[in-house]
Design an enzyme around this catalytic site. Structure first.
Site, PDB file in Angstrom:
ATOM      1  N   LYS A  64       0.771  -1.242  -0.041  1.00 44.84           N
ATOM      2  CA  LYS A  64      -0.064  -0.075  -0.025  1.00 44.84           C
ATOM      3  C   LYS A  64       0.651   1.280  -0.020  1.00 44.84           C
ATOM      4  O   LYS A  64       0.521   2.486  -0.514  1.00 44.84           O
ATOM      5  CB  LYS A  64      -0.872   0.045   1.211  1.00 44.84           C
ATOM      6  CG  LYS A  64      -2.224  -1.076   1.133  1.00 44.84           C
ATOM      7  CD  LYS A  64      -3.476  -0.723   1.596  1.00 44.84           C
ATOM      8  CE  LYS A  64      -4.401  -1.796   1.409  1.00 44.84           C
ATOM      9  NZ  LYS A  64      -5.576  -1.659   1.850  1.00 44.84           N
TER      10      LYS A  64
ATOM     11  N   LYS B  76      -3.808  -9.911  -6.212  1.00 46.16           N
ATOM     12  CA  LYS B  76      -5.263 -10.172  -5.564  1.00 46.16           C
ATOM     13  C   LYS B  76      -6.166  -9.007  -5.901  1.00 46.16           C
ATOM     14  O   LYS B  76      -5.945  -7.883  -6.294  1.00 46.16           O
ATOM     15  CB  LYS B  76      -5.022 -10.205  -4.246  1.00 46.16           C
ATOM     16  CG  LYS B  76      -5.439  -8.864  -3.292  1.00 46.16           C
ATOM     17  CD  LYS B  76      -5.407  -9.329  -1.987  1.00 46.16           C
ATOM     18  CE  LYS B  76      -5.827  -7.890  -1.266  1.00 46.16           C
ATOM     19  NZ  LYS B  76      -7.402  -7.580  -1.308  1.00 46.16           N
TER      20      LYS B  76
ATOM     21  N   LYS C 299     -10.936  -4.020  -3.616  1.00 46.30           N
ATOM     22  CA  LYS C 299     -11.986  -2.925  -4.126  1.00 46.30           C
ATOM     23  C   LYS C 299     -11.261  -1.721  -4.047  1.00 46.30           C
ATOM     24  O   LYS C 299     -11.998  -0.902  -4.577  1.00 46.30           O
ATOM     25  CB  LYS C 299     -12.974  -3.029  -2.916  1.00 46.30           C
ATOM     26  CG  LYS C 299     -12.570  -2.815  -1.426  1.00 46.30           C
ATOM     27  CD  LYS C 299     -13.698  -2.794  -0.545  1.00 46.30           C
ATOM     28  CE  LYS C 299     -13.450  -3.577   0.711  1.00 46.30           C
ATOM     29  NZ  LYS C 299     -12.197  -3.137   1.487  1.00 46.30           N
TER      30      LYS C 299
END
Ligand code: ATP
Ligand code: MG
Length: 334
Positions: A117, A199, A202
């Site tokens: 992230k 992966k 969202k």
């Protein structure tokens, strides 16, 4: 006769960083639904976690309400279980701080989600992104959860939660329940439709990479049709065929069919037929949830009533844990 005192406690939260995807549904929600029958469950929206990524206030609010409606639409019972919103229970932030002080910088630095992230949001590598796993540990330890149903991507964070709990217990005597991960077999890791080695998330900026649980059936069909595969035109499971294998995983999770059965079904057929079948299975799988969601999301008063009930029930347990934990640490109490 049910004996409530004997029931194991299960907790799992999901961030309102966007509408839940098919990955969240197959990796988490499906397990939640079956576990809700058997255990004392807490499920909710991890909105404190979601501000680690910058979000407009109106979006955060809307996404949280939407997510709450989706949880109820899945058939989770707010009377029987605790369905709540993390920021409505102040104990999460309180225990999160305490656990920060029992977690080493080096341990937190090893978390792959932090690495992923911070690379993805290089302009906003905030401390919250770094301490995400200690807040997640607080979420779990506050309720003495026995099991935490998670997708494979959260396994490392749960390991850290166990380490923190064991460390605290070692210092102050057995206090926290050390939780076990619960990773379902089918759909444990749904991959991106566009980059099948990553992966499905969202918060991905590529809309074509994911399927939302509330997505229009026509869009679902389109997105699966344009999923990245390979040029071999043969349906079988292999490390060298991440796109096809991912679609097989999705198809298998929705229909219960084995990989062999799927390979037989599409022997001699092209990817067109295969993708059409996967899309139909996904649309059917999500249909009941979608119908109920559209009904519930219009009923703001009911959603607020359920959120209030969840917050009260969760706070009763969590406040007690924080108070006892603070006593162990040595804070002055009156
Ligand atoms: P974000 O991109 O904002 O991190 P996310 O899609 O990863 O969103 P989370 O809110 O982080 O969703 O995770 C909610 C739950 O869904 C967790 O239990 C997580 O393990 C599970 N999960 C997330 N992505 C997948 C996936 N691709 N396959 C299976 N399970 C998943
Ligand atoms: Mg995530």
């Amino acid at each position: 006769m049910e004996n409530n005192e004997q029931k194991k406690v299960v907790l799992s939260l999901i961030q309102p960083t966007g509408t839940p995807t098919l990955g969240n549904y197959l990796g988490a929600f499906k397990n939640w639904k079956s576990m809700a029958q058997e255990y004392d469950c807490l499920f909710g929206a991890a909105d404190l976690h979601s501000i680690t990524v910058r979000t407009a206030p109106a979006d955060l609010r809307k996404r949280t309400i939407d997510l709450f409606a989706i949880l109820l639409a899945m058939g989770l019972d707010p009377e029987k279980n605790i369905i709540f919103c993390q920021s409505h229970v102040s104990a999460h932030a309180q225990l999160g701080w305490i656990l920060d002080c029992y977690t080493q910088f080096g341990e937190a630095s090893r978390m792959t989600q932090f690495k992923d992230k911070s690379a993805k949001h290089a302009d906003n590598v905030n401390l919250g992104l770094f301490t995400y796993p200690t807040l997640m540990a607080a979420d779990i330890l506050l309720y003495n959860a026995d099991y935490v149903p998670i997708g494979a991507d959260q396994k490392q964070h749960l390991e850290l939660t166990r380490d923190i709990a064991n460390r605290f217990n070692g210092l102050y005597g057995d206090f926290f329940k050390v939780p076990e991960p619960f990773i379902g077999k089918a759909g444990a890791r749904v991959m991106s439709l566009q980059e099948p080695e990553k992966k499905m998330s969202k918060s991905d900026t590529n809309q074509k990479s994911f399927i939302l649980v509330t997505e229009d059936p026509n869009v679902i069909v389109k997105k699966i049709k344009s999923a990245v595969t390979d040029s071999e035109a043969a349906v079988y499971y292999s490390e060298n065929k991440p796109g096809v294998s991912n679609l097989m995983d999705i198809y298998s999770a929705c229909t219960g069919k084995s990989y062999e059965a799927i390979t037989d079904e599409f022997a001699g057929k092209g990817y067109g037929d295969f993708k059409a079948a996967v899309a139909e299975a996904v649309v059917e799988e999500l249909r009941p949830l979608q119908e109920e969601y559209h009904r519930l999301v219009k009923d703001k008063a009911y959603l607020e009533e359920c959120a209030k009930l969840g917050a009260e029930k969760a706070s009763r347990i969590a406040d007690r844990t924080v108070r006892k934990c603070m006593k162990k640490v040595g804070f002055w109490q009156y």
